[in-house]
Design an enzyme around this catalytic site. Structure first.
Site, PDB file in Angstrom:
ATOM      1  N   LYS A 143      10.295  -1.690  16.428  1.00  0.00           N
ATOM      2  CA  LYS A 143       9.646  -1.443  15.094  1.00  0.00           C
ATOM      3  C   LYS A 143       9.757  -2.544  14.530  1.00  0.00           C
ATOM      4  CE  LYS A 143       8.004   2.322  12.931  1.00  0.00           C
ATOM      5  NZ  LYS A 143       7.253   3.733  13.693  1.00  0.00           N
TER       6      LYS A 143
HETATM    7  P1  NAD Z   1       0.468   5.774   5.421  1.00  0.00           P
HETATM    8  O1  NAD Z   1       0.792   4.638   4.640  1.00  0.00           O
HETATM    9  O2  NAD Z   1      -0.732   6.111   5.714  1.00  0.00           O
HETATM   10  O3  NAD Z   1       0.846   6.975   4.252  1.00  0.00           O
HETATM   11  C1  NAD Z   1       2.159   7.072   3.644  1.00  0.00           C
HETATM   12  C2  NAD Z   1       2.105   8.119   2.639  1.00  0.00           C
HETATM   13  O4  NAD Z   1       3.227   8.353   2.065  1.00  0.00           O
HETATM   14  C3  NAD Z   1       1.234   7.907   1.552  1.00  0.00           C
HETATM   15  O5  NAD Z   1       0.501   9.017   1.023  1.00  0.00           O
HETATM   16  C4  NAD Z   1       2.270   7.366   0.529  1.00  0.00           C
HETATM   17  O6  NAD Z   1       1.660   7.503  -1.007  1.00  0.00           O
HETATM   18  C5  NAD Z   1       3.494   8.155   0.804  1.00  0.00           C
HETATM   19  N1  NAD Z   1       4.522   7.555   0.390  1.00  0.00           N
HETATM   20  C6  NAD Z   1       4.800   6.260   0.493  1.00  0.00           C
HETATM   21  N2  NAD Z   1       5.767   5.806  -0.055  1.00  0.00           N
HETATM   22  C7  NAD Z   1       6.354   7.001  -0.662  1.00  0.00           C
HETATM   23  C8  NAD Z   1       7.621   7.518  -1.478  1.00  0.00           C
HETATM   24  N3  NAD Z   1       8.278   6.510  -1.707  1.00  0.00           N
HETATM   25  N4  NAD Z   1       7.520   8.732  -1.675  1.00  0.00           N
HETATM   26  C9  NAD Z   1       6.678   9.589  -1.461  1.00  0.00           C
HETATM   27  N5  NAD Z   1       5.508   9.329  -0.868  1.00  0.00           N
HETATM   28  C10 NAD Z   1       5.444   8.131  -0.480  1.00  0.00           C
HETATM   29  O7  NAD Z   1       1.619   5.832   6.532  1.00  0.00           O
HETATM   30  P2  NAD Z   1       1.518   6.837   7.716  1.00  0.00           P
HETATM   31  O8  NAD Z   1       0.899   6.010   8.888  1.00  0.00           O
HETATM   32  O9  NAD Z   1       0.703   8.027   7.374  1.00  0.00           O
HETATM   33  O10 NAD Z   1       3.092   7.213   8.105  1.00  0.00           O
HETATM   34  C11 NAD Z   1       3.567   8.169   7.573  1.00  0.00           C
HETATM   35  C12 NAD Z   1       4.929   8.587   8.087  1.00  0.00           C
HETATM   36  O11 NAD Z   1       4.732   8.877   9.665  1.00  0.00           O
HETATM   37  C13 NAD Z   1       5.965   7.305   8.457  1.00  0.00           C
HETATM   38  O12 NAD Z   1       7.207   7.916   8.484  1.00  0.00           O
HETATM   39  C14 NAD Z   1       5.445   6.767   9.955  1.00  0.00           C
HETATM   40  O13 NAD Z   1       6.475   6.119  10.363  1.00  0.00           O
HETATM   41  C15 NAD Z   1       5.238   8.105  10.663  1.00  0.00           C
HETATM   42  N6  NAD Z   1       4.494   8.112  11.849  1.00  0.00           N
HETATM   43  C16 NAD Z   1       3.162   7.486  11.444  1.00  0.00           C
HETATM   44  C17 NAD Z   1       2.178   7.271  12.703  1.00  0.00           C
HETATM   45  C18 NAD Z   1       1.070   6.715  12.754  1.00  0.00           C
HETATM   46  O14 NAD Z   1       0.068   6.677  13.703  1.00  0.00           O
HETATM   47  N7  NAD Z   1       0.433   6.158  11.536  1.00  0.00           N
HETATM   48  C19 NAD Z   1       2.679   7.615  14.072  1.00  0.00           C
HETATM   49  C20 NAD Z   1       4.131   8.417  14.146  1.00  0.00           C
HETATM   50  C21 NAD Z   1       4.684   8.647  12.939  1.00  0.00           C
END
Ligand code: NAD
Length: 427
Positions: free
Chosen positions: A112
């Site tokens: 990561k």
């Molecule tokens: P993203 O950037 O598309 O979305 C993130 C969301 O979280 C947004 O709505 C944002 O406003 C919100 N956010 C950011 N900072 C915040 C805060 N301080 N308080 C509240 N909300 C907040 O990201 P994503 O890809 O959807 O990832 C979200 C989570 O899922 C992360 O923990 C990531 O590690 C995990 N994840 C993502 C994937 C993927 O394929 N994208 C896969 C597995 C896990």
């Protein structure tokens, strides 16, 4: 960017993942030498690099890449652009990736990384230069058969396209096309896979559906709340709504909203497009104090933003009967203990959000083999694989009369232990 939801001190996440690991390792009586290896990361890279801003000034950025373990295959894991990114966060998230890829039965290890920045403060062209310079600085520390990044918080298909283009441009012309699988989560026109965009959220939905089937619960009319309305949150909500469930509360980086009669997922997504990516002031919901978000009346709670959001401070007030972890590490150890004691189900991150890395694997395979799979193919494979992994974890949990996280960790660690015992340790 407004950082509305506070993350606990970074050590928290590393401590959490280590406690989760050690708990499961104790139960399976993990070989003590292998425990030593899995308790540390293989490589930790911190790089500082300069980039010219639009106003001609130079700014120096700090990037991270942590490679935890590659016993099962190349390192795999996302790149996050967020002010909370640091070496401890990257270490914790890299470890979770190792357990996740192992649990999912993929030929990958865990990594990561990311940048400690608030991307909302930069123009698109600045973000492009920052990403390209970061890629250049990473050099051969990433590679299609070595370490394969993907999107995470505040990075997306466009970010991956810039990384791909930069990485390929540093290779001799005859080598370039062999490197398309250096990143996954690319745009479809640039070697991306159908279905990768929705895969993580779809996997979250599938886990909820499989769990509900086992419990003989219908999802129709169930109310859910969602923290994070980004890639993972949006798609999880989209599929749950299709199943007849109702979104009754959302929190993002800007604020929290609620409507007990339901928030239409498509309407909220369309509103955000016009509102700088924020849910604030969505006309069909009312604003809510951020500290009361997790107390909302609901059946299912999906944290899909950052780590350490469900803790001893709020776990006792949660009304949901099920937590589906879209985010990595959203529940800390104390928080989970409270949830489990209250009889609340927890679908652990390494299971619940593993649809993303599964679809990344499909993208990587297509690039490697020069293939193009239709959306139905990708989704059918995802369905089948997710069910297999879910069943394994659920059944192990039932067999032990224990929680699903411990079951998931046990399966993941046992696979790694077996690989090490077969291979031995060089020299
Ligand atoms: P993203 O950037 O598309 O979305 C993130 C969301 O979280 C947004 O709505 C944002 O406003 C919100 N956010 C950011 N900072 C915040 C805060 N301080 N308080 C509240 N909300 C907040 O990201 P994503 O890809 O959807 O990832 C979200 C989570 O899922 C992360 O923990 C990531 O590690 C995990 N994840 C993502 C994937 C993927 O394929 N994208 C896969 C597995 C896990």
């Amino acid at each position: 960017m407004i950082t509305n939801v506070k993350e606990q001190p970074r050590q928290g996440m590393l401590e959490n993942v280590m406690r989760q690991f050690n708990h499961a390792a104790d139960i399976i009586e993990l070989n003590s030498n292998i425990r030593k290896i899995l308790s540390i990361t293989n490589n930790e890279l911190i790089i500082h690099f300069p980039v010219k801003m639009d106003n001609g000034e130079i700014e120096v950025f700090t990037g991270y890449r942590v490679q935890h373990n590659n016993a099962l295959g190349p390192y795999k894991g996302g790149l996050r652009y967020h002010p909370t990114v640091d070496i401890e966060t990257a270490k914790a998230l890299a470890m979770w990736m190792t357990w996740k890829t192992s649990l999912a039965g993929l030929p990958y290890g865990g990594a990561k990384g990311g940048l400690k920045i608030d991307p909302s403060k930069y123009s698109t062209s600045e973000l492009e230069r920052i990403t390209r310079r970061f890629t250049y600085a990473l050099g051969d520390n990433i590679g299609p058969e070595h370490d394969i990044p993907a999107p995470d918080v505040n990075t997306n298909a466009q970010t991956m396209a810039w990384i791909l283009d930069t990485y390929m441009s540093t290779k001799p012309p005859t080598e370039r096309s062999k490197n398309q699988h250096v990143v996954t989560g690319k745009p479809i026109g640039t070697g991306g896979s159908e279905g990768r965009d929705r895969a993580t959220g779809y996997g979250v939905f599938l886990n909820i559906k499989f769990w509900a089937e086992r419990k003989k619960i219908s999802l129709a009319d169930k109310r859910f709340i969602l923290q994070g309305f980004g890639n993972v949150g949006y798609w999880a909500a989209y599929f749950l709504e299709n199943e007849g469930a109702k979104l009754v509360g959302v929190q993002d980086a800007f604020g929290s909203i609620t409507n007990k009669n339901g928030i239409k997922v498509a309407a909220l997504a369309a509103y955000m497009e016009q509102n700088n990516g924020s849910i604030l002031n969505f006309p069909e919901a009312s604003a809510l104090d951020k500290d009361h978000f997790f107390e909302l009346d609901c059946d299912i709670c999906i944290p899909a933003a950052l780590g350490n959001q469900i803790t001893a401070d709020n776990a006792g007030k949660i009304k949901a009967f099920l937590i589906a972890e879209g985010a990595n590490g959203p529940t800390d150890v104390e928080g989970e203990e409270i949830l489990l004691n209250r009889g609340i189900g927890v679908l652990p991150d390494i299971l619940c959000n593993c649809g993303g890395v599964m679809a990344s694997y499909y993208e990587w395979l297509q690039n490697r083999n020069g293939e193009y799979w239709q959306l139905e193919d990708v989704m059918t494979r995802l369905d089948k694989k997710m069910k297999e992994v879910f069943d394994k974890v659920y059944d192990k949990g039932q067999e032990r009369q224990g929680d699903m996280r411990t079951a998931a960790f046990m399966i993941a660690i046992e696979r790694l232990e077996k690989a090490y015992l077969q291979r031995g340790i060089f020299p």
